[in-house]
Design an enzyme around this catalytic site. Structure first.
Site, PDB file in Angstrom:
ATOM      1  N   THR A  18       8.611   4.605  -1.476  1.00  0.00           N
ATOM      2  CA  THR A  18       7.152   3.931  -1.760  1.00  0.00           C
ATOM      3  C   THR A  18       6.870   4.681  -2.944  1.00  0.00           C
ATOM      4  O   THR A  18       7.509   5.908  -3.422  1.00  0.00           O
ATOM      5  CB  THR A  18       6.289   4.114  -0.564  1.00  0.00           C
ATOM      6  OG1 THR A  18       6.748   3.336   0.541  1.00  0.00           O
ATOM      7  CG2 THR A  18       4.795   3.813  -1.017  1.00  0.00           C
ATOM      8  N   GLY A  53       6.337   7.968   1.536  1.00  0.00           N
ATOM      9  CA  GLY A  53       6.696   8.580   2.618  1.00  0.00           C
ATOM     10  C   GLY A  53       6.646   7.994   4.081  1.00  0.00           C
ATOM     11  O   GLY A  53       6.847   8.519   4.940  1.00  0.00           O
ATOM     12  N   SER A  74       1.496  -1.074   7.688  1.00  0.00           N
ATOM     13  CA  SER A  74       1.969  -0.084   6.756  1.00  0.00           C
ATOM     14  C   SER A  74       1.095   1.336   7.308  1.00  0.00           C
ATOM     15  O   SER A  74       0.267   1.555   7.889  1.00  0.00           O
ATOM     16  CB  SER A  74       1.328  -0.280   5.327  1.00  0.00           C
ATOM     17  OG  SER A  74       1.657   0.638   4.614  1.00  0.00           O
TER      18      SER A  74
HETATM   19  N1  GLY Z   1       7.067   0.831   3.785  1.00  0.00           N
HETATM   20  C1  GLY Z   1       6.061   1.979   4.230  1.00  0.00           C
HETATM   21  C2  GLY Z   1       4.781   1.588   4.596  1.00  0.00           C
HETATM   22  O1  GLY Z   1       4.230   0.631   3.972  1.00  0.00           O
HETATM   23  O2  GLY Z   1       4.009   2.425   5.423  1.00  0.00           O
END
Ligand code: GLY
Length: 575
Positions: free
Chosen positions: A388, A480, A459
């Site tokens: 991310t 992260g 998320s």
């Molecule tokens: N893909 C990581 C999150 O959205 O937490």
């Protein structure tokens, strides 16, 4: 004070490899030099600043502010530039969240442009005939992609900006068309996924696979197909992505590779404005993401569970302060697994989860002398119905923008939408593909985060603002996966409780415990005697690679202080 680190590539190699070296494009709508750039870790500025994962993207954001734009203009231009110069996570094929403060009205907004499940997705789509989870399919390739939200999110941001989208996307187009020089970290990142790019793409030629072998620091990465996609967005707005030629390229890619995203999925995608989640911590107001991110709720739960304790007196990274925060995280992540999901599909008991009474009861079995095994911690009793990337931006008017976007892991699904030049996310893995089966971050979930058509996957992204006496104080966030709230929480505690500079707050090693697995993860750099005493208290400790790449802007004495994370090529810019 500025600390500069010369990027680690050889000037000689650069001149040998770079066909544009004698012909810089500074002044052609791009006030940055993509062939010579440096990493700037910290800075103090008067007018505006951007901290993000790549120096060129930070510089693009500041360039549009200098041209008359505000922090929102910088957010759009920086995100688009990151999609070019930081393709492992910067994206137009992923999604994210933005938490922002509009200075003129002293109001806060929150934009949710999280990817969503395609309409043909189904609860058990990643299970084989024996009911076993096939994580390869949720984590790589065409079937792992959710419907992208980033482009819709940027157009939802546009009303708060001052310049035209045409102008804001121009630097990204030039960077894609003319190319930019790779740093050593970026070259290594592309090389480490070379085999995956070959495996998970249906077309032979994609920009990220070098015909002649592996990438080196100093090579120029040119992305002509991505440039054409960005030009279509420049010409036709969001329709240049969700309809027409770009949409067709996505659909053709789905057909070639067995994906399920349809034209209606793309045309119907909407970014949503939601009410930001706000709470008090030691007299500061913290503003972050509500569901479908778990980030804001985890921040609120953990910070409010530790608030009654004298964290500063316990000592920074002392056995007791690490134990306290780890136990609060354990309880919060147990709640995440049971209660949190897309609020449009699942009733998240958000007020109950952060009520003082509930959090006091949650910590009532906290034992200062020993770790509580996760198997003894269930979700609370509520009457229910990595890769991310983050950008922190502020301007002197007091506009604050925290924007975190993602492809999920490094280079997402590894699948490029053929001929459109951008990587598709693998965000479907953020759903609970089967109750109790961990996703790539080891997180487990159940009904609240089960797959359903058009549902947004849970998320942990936590783009966050902190106000002091109602005035701008911090813009903070990080990538992260499930460690996102951890890095944001510990950075805030480092600044508020331990009075650290933002630079130090970011650089200090972080620790992470997420209930399941019952492991206290630590970065390198902890005192081994403290780790031994934590082991004696019952913790299983595992050292791991870097936790987070945090970017912070602080408002201090009328100035904007900016700091980026030394764990990557992260860099600040400002003026
Ligand atoms: N893909 C990581 C999150 O959205 O937490």
């Amino acid at each position: 004070m500025k600390t500069k680190f010369l990027i680690l590539f050889s000037i000689g190699l650069y001149y040998a490899n770079n066909i544009y070296a004698q012909n810089p494009i500074v002044g052609a709508g791009l006030e940055v030099d993509p062939y010579h750039y440096e990493i700037t870790r910290t800075g103090t500025y008067e007018n505006g600043t951007v901290a993000c994962a790549h120096p060129l993207a930070s510089q693009v954001g500041v360039a549009v502010m200098k041209r008359g734009g505000n922090a929102f203009d910088a957010a759009i231009a920086t995100q688009l530039a990151l999609a070019v110069v930081y393709p492992g996570a910067g994206n137009i094929g992923g999604g994210g969240f933005m938490t922002a403060r509009i200075a003129s009205s002293s109001s806060n907004i929150m934009l949710d442009f999280r990817e969503k499940a395609p309409s043909h997705a189904s609860r058990d789509m990643y299970l084989d005939k024996d009911g076993n989870a096939v994580l390869e399919k949720s984590q790589n390739g065409h079937l792992s992609a959710g419907v992208p939200g980033t482009v819709a999110g940027l157009f939802k941001t546009l009303p708060y900006a001052k310049l035209s989208f045409k102008e804001l996307i121009e630097p990204a187009i030039i960077l894609a068309e003319k190319g930019f020089v790779l740093s050593e970290k970026e070259a290594n990142g592309l090389n480490s996924d070379r085999a995956n790019f070959i495996k998970y793409n249906t077309l032979k030629k994609i920009a990220f696979v070098k015909d002649t072998g592996i990438w080196h620091a100093g090579d120029t990465l040119v992305q002509p197909e991505l440039a054409e996609t960005l030009k279509r967005i420049q010409k036709d707005g969001a329709k240049g992505f969700y309809e027409g030629k770009t949409a067709n390229y996505i659909l053709e890619e789905m057909k070639r590779g067995g994906g399920i995203i349809t034209l209606d999925d793309l045309k119907n995608y909407e970014a949503k404005e939601r009410i930001p989640l706000s709470f008090q911590y030691r007299g500061y107001e913290v503003i972050s993401t509500p569901p479908p991110s778990s980030g804001g709720l985890i921040l609120a739960q953990v910070l409010r569970m530790i608030e009654p304790f004298p964290v500063a007196d316990m000592g920074f990274h002392s056995t007791l302060s690490i134990h306290l925060i780890a136990e609060a995280e354990r309880r919060s992540f147990a709640d995440r697994a049971k209660f949190m999901g897309d609020p449009d599909f699942w009733k998240v008991p958000d007020s109950a989860l952060i009520s003082t009474k509930y959090l006091m009861q949650r910590m009532s079995d906290f034992n200062p002398d020993s770790a509580t095994p996760s198997k003894l911690i269930d979700a609370g009793n509520i009457p229910v119905s990595e890769q991310t990337t983050h950008i922190s931006i502020a301007d002197k008017q007091g506009n604050m923008v925290a924007i975190t976007t993602t492809l999920n892991n490094h280079f997402g699904s590894k699948t490029v939408a053929g001929h459109a030049g951008f990587i598709l996310n693998d965000e479907m893995d953020d759903f609970s593909v089967k109750p109790g089966v961990p996703n790539m971050y080891g997180a487990i979930g159940g009904e609240a985060n089960a797959i359903a058509p058009n549902k947004r996957m849970l998320s942990a992204m936590s783009p966050t603002l902190v106000l002091k006496n109602g005035n701008p104080f911090l813009v903070v966030g990080t990538p992260g996966g499930t460690t996102i709230p951890t890095s944001v929480i510990q950075s805030i505690v480092n600044v508020i409780d331990y009075k650290m500079s933002i630079e130090k707050a970011i650089a200090e090693p972080k620790f992470h415990l997420q209930w399941s697995p019952d492991i206290l993860y630590v970065e390198k750099g902890f005192d081994t005697r403290i780790l031994d005493s934590l082991r004696k208290m019952g913790y299983t400790i595992q050292e791991r690679g870097g936790i987070g790449r945090t970017e912070i802007v602080e408002f201090k004495n009328g100035k904007l202080l900016s700091a980026s994370d030394p764990r990557g090529d992260d860099s600040v810019a400002g003026y």
